[in-house]
Design an enzyme around this catalytic site. Structure first.
Site, PDB file in Angstrom:
ATOM      1  N   SER A 576    -116.743  47.194 -43.053  1.00  0.00           N
ATOM      2  CA  SER A 576    -116.260  48.274 -42.151  1.00  0.00           C
ATOM      3  C   SER A 576    -116.747  49.345 -41.868  1.00  0.00           C
ATOM      4  O   SER A 576    -117.494  49.765 -42.866  1.00  0.00           O
ATOM      5  CB  SER A 576    -114.891  48.408 -42.858  1.00  0.00           C
ATOM      6  OG  SER A 576    -114.226  49.571 -41.897  1.00  0.00           O
ATOM      7  N   TYR A 589    -108.851  51.238 -49.450  1.00  0.00           N
ATOM      8  CA  TYR A 589    -109.737  50.489 -48.410  1.00  0.00           C
ATOM      9  C   TYR A 589    -111.101  50.992 -48.410  1.00  0.00           C
ATOM     10  O   TYR A 589    -112.119  50.205 -48.276  1.00  0.00           O
ATOM     11  CB  TYR A 589    -108.988  50.423 -47.364  1.00  0.00           C
ATOM     12  CG  TYR A 589    -109.496  49.503 -46.174  1.00  0.00           C
ATOM     13  CD1 TYR A 589    -109.437  48.239 -46.049  1.00  0.00           C
ATOM     14  CD2 TYR A 589    -110.142  50.303 -44.963  1.00  0.00           C
ATOM     15  CE1 TYR A 589    -110.230  47.308 -45.293  1.00  0.00           C
ATOM     16  CE2 TYR A 589    -110.903  49.398 -44.067  1.00  0.00           C
ATOM     17  CZ  TYR A 589    -110.792  48.164 -44.232  1.00  0.00           C
ATOM     18  OH  TYR A 589    -111.230  47.445 -43.111  1.00  0.00           O
TER      19      TYR A 589
HETATM   20  P1  NAD Z   1    -107.459  39.040 -39.875  1.00  0.00           P
HETATM   21  O1  NAD Z   1    -106.115  39.552 -40.757  1.00  0.00           O
HETATM   22  O2  NAD Z   1    -107.145  38.263 -38.694  1.00  0.00           O
HETATM   23  O3  NAD Z   1    -108.398  37.960 -40.805  1.00  0.00           O
HETATM   24  C1  NAD Z   1    -108.502  38.276 -42.000  1.00  0.00           C
HETATM   25  C2  NAD Z   1    -108.100  36.850 -42.767  1.00  0.00           C
HETATM   26  O4  NAD Z   1    -108.494  36.763 -44.157  1.00  0.00           O
HETATM   27  C3  NAD Z   1    -106.710  36.562 -42.618  1.00  0.00           C
HETATM   28  O5  NAD Z   1    -106.702  35.175 -42.096  1.00  0.00           O
HETATM   29  C4  NAD Z   1    -106.130  36.316 -44.135  1.00  0.00           C
HETATM   30  O6  NAD Z   1    -105.360  35.430 -44.406  1.00  0.00           O
HETATM   31  C5  NAD Z   1    -107.481  36.008 -44.894  1.00  0.00           C
HETATM   32  N1  NAD Z   1    -107.256  36.658 -46.415  1.00  0.00           N
HETATM   33  C6  NAD Z   1    -106.510  37.901 -46.565  1.00  0.00           C
HETATM   34  N2  NAD Z   1    -106.588  37.668 -47.846  1.00  0.00           N
HETATM   35  C7  NAD Z   1    -107.076  36.559 -48.395  1.00  0.00           C
HETATM   36  C8  NAD Z   1    -107.400  36.230 -49.797  1.00  0.00           C
HETATM   37  N3  NAD Z   1    -106.879  36.730 -50.970  1.00  0.00           N
HETATM   38  N4  NAD Z   1    -108.071  35.004 -49.937  1.00  0.00           N
HETATM   39  C9  NAD Z   1    -108.659  34.410 -48.451  1.00  0.00           C
HETATM   40  N5  NAD Z   1    -108.177  34.765 -47.436  1.00  0.00           N
HETATM   41  C10 NAD Z   1    -107.645  35.749 -47.515  1.00  0.00           C
HETATM   42  O7  NAD Z   1    -108.320  40.250 -39.802  1.00  0.00           O
HETATM   43  P2  NAD Z   1    -109.566  40.797 -38.983  1.00  0.00           P
HETATM   44  O8  NAD Z   1    -109.516  41.739 -38.127  1.00  0.00           O
HETATM   45  O9  NAD Z   1    -110.230  39.350 -38.347  1.00  0.00           O
HETATM   46  O10 NAD Z   1    -110.608  41.075 -40.224  1.00  0.00           O
HETATM   47  C11 NAD Z   1    -111.765  40.306 -40.751  1.00  0.00           C
HETATM   48  C12 NAD Z   1    -112.664  41.191 -41.876  1.00  0.00           C
HETATM   49  O11 NAD Z   1    -112.873  42.256 -40.656  1.00  0.00           O
HETATM   50  C13 NAD Z   1    -111.857  41.792 -43.014  1.00  0.00           C
HETATM   51  O12 NAD Z   1    -112.711  41.982 -44.044  1.00  0.00           O
HETATM   52  C14 NAD Z   1    -111.824  43.358 -42.530  1.00  0.00           C
HETATM   53  O13 NAD Z   1    -111.400  44.220 -43.420  1.00  0.00           O
HETATM   54  C15 NAD Z   1    -112.735  43.502 -41.524  1.00  0.00           C
HETATM   55  N6  NAD Z   1    -112.520  44.712 -40.629  1.00  0.00           N
HETATM   56  C16 NAD Z   1    -111.686  44.479 -39.440  1.00  0.00           C
HETATM   57  C17 NAD Z   1    -111.497  45.559 -38.342  1.00  0.00           C
HETATM   58  C18 NAD Z   1    -110.494  45.418 -37.510  1.00  0.00           C
HETATM   59  O14 NAD Z   1    -110.488  46.583 -36.779  1.00  0.00           O
HETATM   60  N7  NAD Z   1    -110.078  44.168 -37.375  1.00  0.00           N
HETATM   61  C19 NAD Z   1    -112.183  46.587 -38.818  1.00  0.00           C
HETATM   62  C20 NAD Z   1    -113.242  46.603 -39.898  1.00  0.00           C
HETATM   63  C21 NAD Z   1    -113.229  45.732 -40.565  1.00  0.00           C
END
Ligand code: NAD
Length: 699
Positions: A576, A589
């Site tokens: 991130s 976070y």
């Molecule tokens: P999302 O919630 O759509 O996807 C994340 C997935 O991880 C979910 O399906 C969830 O069920 C799964 N998950 C959570 N805890 C888990 C566990 N203990 N074991 C297995 N699976 C687990 O979110 P996203 O936006 O697709 O995020 C994906 C990655 O990108 C994450 O690591 C997030 O921190 C990072 N990220 C996202 C953003 C954003 O703005 N969306 C920004 C920066 C970083």
């Protein structure tokens, strides 16, 4: 095809009411789909059907006779009308004047496009003459295991006479081509009472005056072969059992351990994907007394060995004293022996104009007490090669149970394997995609970014194993992706990324399902925000568990498997912007994301000597599609920025330097780049995909 078990009879599925309104081409299609839907009738992609139909000539307006015959490629079970080629029968007949004899028969293939009716773009297959010259309207050519078993017996001619009592004729083995077409014509016209012909070592031809009668004759002949074999195959088959199979979980565990090791050894020039089969039919063969002598005889039907190579590799393993280390230690010498034998076969049989020797590695691997592995350039080809070897097992069971099984003479097998027409087919295949043969594990695969990444990796030719804690959403994601990329290429396994045991299970599944792992997209995640004083230990530990421990466990397991394979590898951590830029009110976070980035660099250091690259993609504010932004996070971010929740996307867009929204597909593009060979010289890097954020500039 276990002869000792009661089997379902092959019954006609023809529906007169359905067929009543169909045209002749539609009836051909209907019959073909019915035949292709039962693997006892013909193997996948095997066999072809035809009908000679009167049609209006688009040039003259006159009625002309047109051969509709399954075109090159495709499968009867799913063929559509456009899968048939159409050719003028009078031109096909006129071709006979061009024929200069057996040694020139291959040149006849080039004339087939000149016979095309109605500018049909579907290329005519090399089996076209086998249908054209049989003087009957409807012809089926099938590869049923039961009939091939009879065709592959030392006494197949006498057995054909005995079993089919003069209803089926018999022709000695001959490579399919123009000349065989003329032989089929000769036999079918000189003996009009025949309902079909068995081709030695190959398969069955049947015919009829209507689509329905042709279909029903085909079924009746196959059923008769099955019944006769069931009544006559000597028990126990394959000389009886030599060893007892290991229990199912032990078989799977051994296969999962072996597949990455083996895959590494055979993927040096091209990445291969694996398939494991420990079905009853396979176990009966690999545990039998006759395993080694029968495997050495090689497969008979050309369709079989084109997919499986003429011989499998029988791995040295004693299931009564299971010793994996000894098995592993035997592989190098065993594979070298196999490759040397294959090259020697090529050298013995090659002709002046033969194409260059192809990959000499085995395709089929038989392990006593455990089952069968098959490896090929993609998952579907590996699975289908395994299915073809099961066909070959069925054929050997039948033939050896009633007579003695004979493989094809070596030179004949070579002439098919290295046939210039087969080579031309291979040359016409599209260039492999950039990730062809690669296996990717995507954690958090049910989420917005995970799914977008999986979609892109699949589009680039990789196989993908999705894992996520949310089993329901994971199932949904898998079925959506399988619709786009095909069932063979997508798999899923639910699990919690914080559990060591469950992470191990993910990689075991990747090995068992595909053969190993090449790409890890470590992406499972959450978001949380709270000022320091309100950050409970529970919040802190949850972030550490999922984002740090989870990334550690996944990368360690992937690292180990990549090391076993010795094929390099690539990991991309989806971290991130917050891992680089401290953000007030989100210390748990931000700290966890910073740890992720540093972990990636540490793994990159240790991975480099092994060709394992590790890079980071930093998303920021990916709101659309993300499940993180569905929940509390959006409210919290809206509150902390003093805006309405509905305005969050616009707020972040306006905050970015480029004034653009960041979408899951943008992250997927960056992940794809870093995981692919396009980034072969990048490791330990960080790529921000955030529409521009000066504070996140790396330095
Ligand atoms: P999302 O919630 O759509 O996807 C994340 C997935 O991880 C979910 O399906 C969830 O069920 C799964 N998950 C959570 N805890 C888990 C566990 N203990 N074991 C297995 N699976 C687990 O979110 P996203 O936006 O697709 O995020 C994906 C990655 O990108 C994450 O690591 C997030 O921190 C990072 N990220 C996202 C953003 C954003 O703005 N969306 C920004 C920066 C970083």
């Amino acid at each position: 095809m276990n002869q000792s078990k009661q089997k379902q009879p092959i019954t006609s599925l023809w529906d007169d009411a359905k067929a009543a309104s169909m045209s002749e081409p539609e009836l051909l299609l209907y019959r073909s789909n019915l035949l292709g839907s039962d693997l006892r009738i013909t193997n996948f992609g095997g066999g072809n059907t035809s009908a000679k139909v009167m049609m209006e000539d688009p040039l003259s307006g006159e009625q002309v006779e047109v051969l509709w015959v399954k075109g090159s490629g495709g499968d009867l079970g799913s063929i559509k009308l456009d899968g048939f080629s159409t050719l003028y029968m009078d031109k096909l007949r006129a071709l006979k004047q061009r024929y200069r004899g057996l040694e020139h028969e291959d040149e006849m293939v080039a004339y087939l496009p000149h016979c095309t009716f109605n500018l049909n773009p579907r290329a005519a297959s090399i089996d076209t003459p086998l249908h054209a010259y049989i003087a009957r309207k409807h012809v089926d050519h099938m590869h049923p295991d039961s009939v091939i078993a009879i065709a592959a017996c030392a006494n197949s001619k006498a057995l054909t006479q005995k079993i089919f009592e003069g209803e089926l004729g018999w022709l000695p083995w001959q490579r399919p081509g123009y000349d065989l077409g003329l032989k089929l014509e000769e036999l079918s016209s000189s003996q009009p009472q025949l309902k079909g012909i068995i081709l030695e070592g190959h398969g069955l031809f049947t015919w009829g005056d209507t689509a329905k009668s042709c279909y029903e004759t085909t079924l009746a002949m196959i059923q008769r072969a099955e019944e006769w074999l069931a009544a006559n195959v000597k028990q126990p088959v394959f000389g009886g059992a030599a060893v007892t199979p290991l229990p199912a979980p032990d078989r799977a565990a051994l296969a999962a351990k072996l597949m990455p090791l083996l895959r590494g050894k055979i993927s040096k020039s091209e990445f291969k994907l694996g398939h494991f089969d420990d079905s009853e039919a396979v176990l009966e063969f690999v545990c039998s007394q006759d395993l080694k002598p029968l495997a050495a005889l090689g497969t008979s039907c050309p369709d079989h060995f084109l997919r499986t190579k003429i011989r499998p590799y029988v791995i040295d393993f004693d299931p009564t004293k299971p010793d994996f280390d000894a098995l592993a230690a035997s592989l190098d010498a065993g594979l070298e022996q196999y490759r040397n034998d294959y090259v020697a076969y090529y050298e013995r049989c090659k002709r002046a104009n033969s194409p260059a020797v192809r990959d000499a590695n085995p395709i089929i691997y038989l392990i006593p007490g455990v089952g069968m592995l098959s490896f090929a350039k993609d998952k579907a080809t590996a699975r289908i090669a395994g299915e073809f070897y099961v066909n070959a097992i069925n054929v050997m069971r039948g033939a050896n149970g009633v007579d003695s099984y004979v493989g094809l003479p070596e030179q004949e097998a070579f002439d098919i394997e290295y046939w210039l027409l087969e080579e031309a087919k291979l040359q016409r295949m599209p260039k492999p995609k950039s990730l062809a043969g690669r296996i990717a594990v995507v954690t958090g695969g049910a989420g917005g970014i995970g799914q977008a990444v999986a979609r892109q990796l699949l589009a680039e030719g990789a196989c993908v194993l999705l894992t996520d804690i949310d089993a329901e959403a994971l199932d949904e994601a898998k079925s959506v992706l399988a619709k786009v990329a095909g069932k063979d290429n997508v798999a899923s396994i639910a699990g919690n990324i914080t559990s060591e045991e469950q992470v191990e299970a993910v990689f075991t599944e990747s090995a068992l399902r595909f053969g190993g792992v090449d790409l890890l997209i470590s992406n499972a995640g959450i978001a949380s925000s709270a000022p320091l004083e309100a950050t409970t230990l529970e919040i802190w530990e949850r972030n550490q568990d999922i984002l740090v421990k989870g990334y550690f466990l996944a990368s360690r397991a992937a690292f180990r498997m990549m090391k076993t394979q010795q094929l390099g590898g690539s990991m991309v951590f989806v971290a991130s912007k917050n891992g680089l830029v401290a953000s007030a009110g989100a210390s748990a976070y931000c700290t966890a994301k910073a740890a992720e980035i540093h972990l990636a660099r540490c793994v990159a250091l240790e991975g480099a000597p092994l060709g394992i690259r590790v890079n980071v993609v930093n998303p920021d504010a990916v709101i659309r599609g993300s499940r993180i932004w569905d929940g509390k996070w959006k409210q919290e971010r809206a509150q902390s920025n003093k805006i309405d929740a509905d305005d969050v996307e616009e707020f972040y867009r306006e905050r970015s330097m480029l004034k653009r929204s960041v979408l899951p597909e943008d992250i997927a593009e960056a992940v794809y780049f870093l995981s692919s060979d396009k980034a072969a010289k990048s490791t330990g890097n960080v790529l921000n995909v955030d529409a521009g954020n000066a504070a996140a500039f790396t330095r």
